[in-house]
Scaffold this motif. Sequence first.
Motif, PDB file in Angstrom:
ATOM      1  N   HIS A   8     -24.354  16.130  51.184  1.00 45.71           N
ATOM      2  CA  HIS A   8     -24.799  16.273  49.797  1.00 45.71           C
ATOM      3  C   HIS A   8     -24.177  15.204  48.904  1.00 45.71           C
ATOM      4  O   HIS A   8     -24.852  14.545  48.128  1.00 45.71           O
ATOM      5  N   SER A   9     -22.872  15.047  49.016  1.00 38.21           N
ATOM      6  CA  SER A   9     -22.178  14.095  48.156  1.00 38.21           C
ATOM      7  C   SER A   9     -20.794  13.830  48.727  1.00 38.21           C
ATOM      8  O   SER A   9     -20.372  14.499  49.663  1.00 38.21           O
ATOM      9  N   GLY A  10     -20.107  12.876  48.170  1.00 34.69           N
ATOM     10  CA  GLY A  10     -18.739  12.598  48.582  1.00 34.69           C
ATOM     11  C   GLY A  10     -18.582  11.194  49.105  1.00 34.69           C
ATOM     12  O   GLY A  10     -19.482  10.366  49.011  1.00 34.69           O
ATOM     13  N   GLY A  11     -17.433  10.956  49.673  1.00 38.42           N
ATOM     14  CA  GLY A  11     -17.117   9.656  50.213  1.00 38.42           C
ATOM     15  C   GLY A  11     -15.619   9.480  50.274  1.00 38.42           C
ATOM     16  O   GLY A  11     -14.860  10.373  49.924  1.00 38.42           O
ATOM     17  N   VAL A  12     -15.200   8.330  50.704  1.00 35.75           N
ATOM     18  CA  VAL A  12     -13.773   8.035  50.809  1.00 35.75           C
ATOM     19  C   VAL A  12     -13.223   7.913  49.389  1.00 35.75           C
ATOM     20  O   VAL A  12     -13.790   7.242  48.532  1.00 35.75           O
ATOM     21  N   VAL A  13     -12.123   8.585  49.150  1.00 37.95           N
ATOM     22  CA  VAL A  13     -11.495   8.556  47.838  1.00 37.95           C
ATOM     23  C   VAL A  13     -10.488   7.402  47.801  1.00 37.95           C
ATOM     24  O   VAL A  13      -9.599   7.320  48.642  1.00 37.95           O
ATOM     25  N   GLU A  14     -10.679   6.522  46.872  1.00 42.61           N
ATOM     26  CA  GLU A  14      -9.776   5.382  46.717  1.00 42.61           C
ATOM     27  C   GLU A  14      -8.617   5.787  45.823  1.00 42.61           C
ATOM     28  O   GLU A  14      -8.820   6.428  44.784  1.00 42.61           O
ATOM     29  N   ARG A  15      -7.419   5.441  46.231  1.00 42.73           N
ATOM     30  CA  ARG A  15      -6.235   5.737  45.420  1.00 42.73           C
ATOM     31  C   ARG A  15      -6.132   4.739  44.283  1.00 42.73           C
ATOM     32  O   ARG A  15      -6.436   3.551  44.465  1.00 42.73           O
ATOM     33  N   ALA A  16      -5.708   5.213  43.158  1.00 48.09           N
ATOM     34  CA  ALA A  16      -5.505   4.335  42.008  1.00 48.09           C
ATOM     35  C   ALA A  16      -4.421   3.316  42.348  1.00 48.09           C
ATOM     36  O   ALA A  16      -3.392   3.665  42.931  1.00 48.09           O
ATOM     37  N   GLY A  17      -4.647   2.072  42.042  1.00 43.59           N
ATOM     38  CA  GLY A  17      -3.670   1.029  42.289  1.00 43.59           C
ATOM     39  C   GLY A  17      -3.618   0.553  43.727  1.00 43.59           C
ATOM     40  O   GLY A  17      -2.777  -0.266  44.060  1.00 43.59           O
ATOM     41  N   ALA A  18      -4.502   1.049  44.583  1.00 42.41           N
ATOM     42  CA  ALA A  18      -4.480   0.621  45.981  1.00 42.41           C
ATOM     43  C   ALA A  18      -5.264  -0.642  46.178  1.00 42.41           C
ATOM     44  O   ALA A  18      -6.112  -1.008  45.470  1.00 42.41           O
TER      45      ALA A  18
END
Length: 118
Positions: free
Chosen positions: A108-118
Motif C-alpha cells: 500500500h505504502s512505505g519505503g526505506v526510511v532515511e535518517r536525518a543527517g545521513a
Amino acid sequence: MAQYAVLIYANDSAHAPGAMAADTASCDRHADELVAADSMRVAYALAPRDTARSLRADSTTEGPFHDSPQVVAGFYVVEAPDLDAALAIAGTNPVLREGGGVEVRPVHSGGVVERAGA
C-alpha cells in the motif's frame, strides 16, 4: 510499477546463526535470479522462530505471534506490472517445492526510511 510483498512461510527459518551455506543455497540462488531479472527491490530473511517475542497489550511471550506449524521465515518486495505477474514471480520461490508456501500482497505504502543527517 506496483510493488508486492512476498511473505515466505516455512516450518522455520534456515537463517539461524551459524547456518551452513548449503542450508540457504536455494534461497540465495532464487534471490540472485530475482535481482538479475530486476524484479526484487528489498529482501529480508528472518531468524528462527525461537528468537521471536510477541507483544500483546498486557504481556510479552516467547515465540511467534501465532503457534502454527509454519511461520513467516522471510519476505521480499518485487515490482511487477500487476498481481498476476507478481504471482508468477512468487511462484518460482523454492520454498514451494520444499513444503512451504508464499503469500503475495500489494504494498500500500512505505519505503526505506532515511535518517536525518545521513
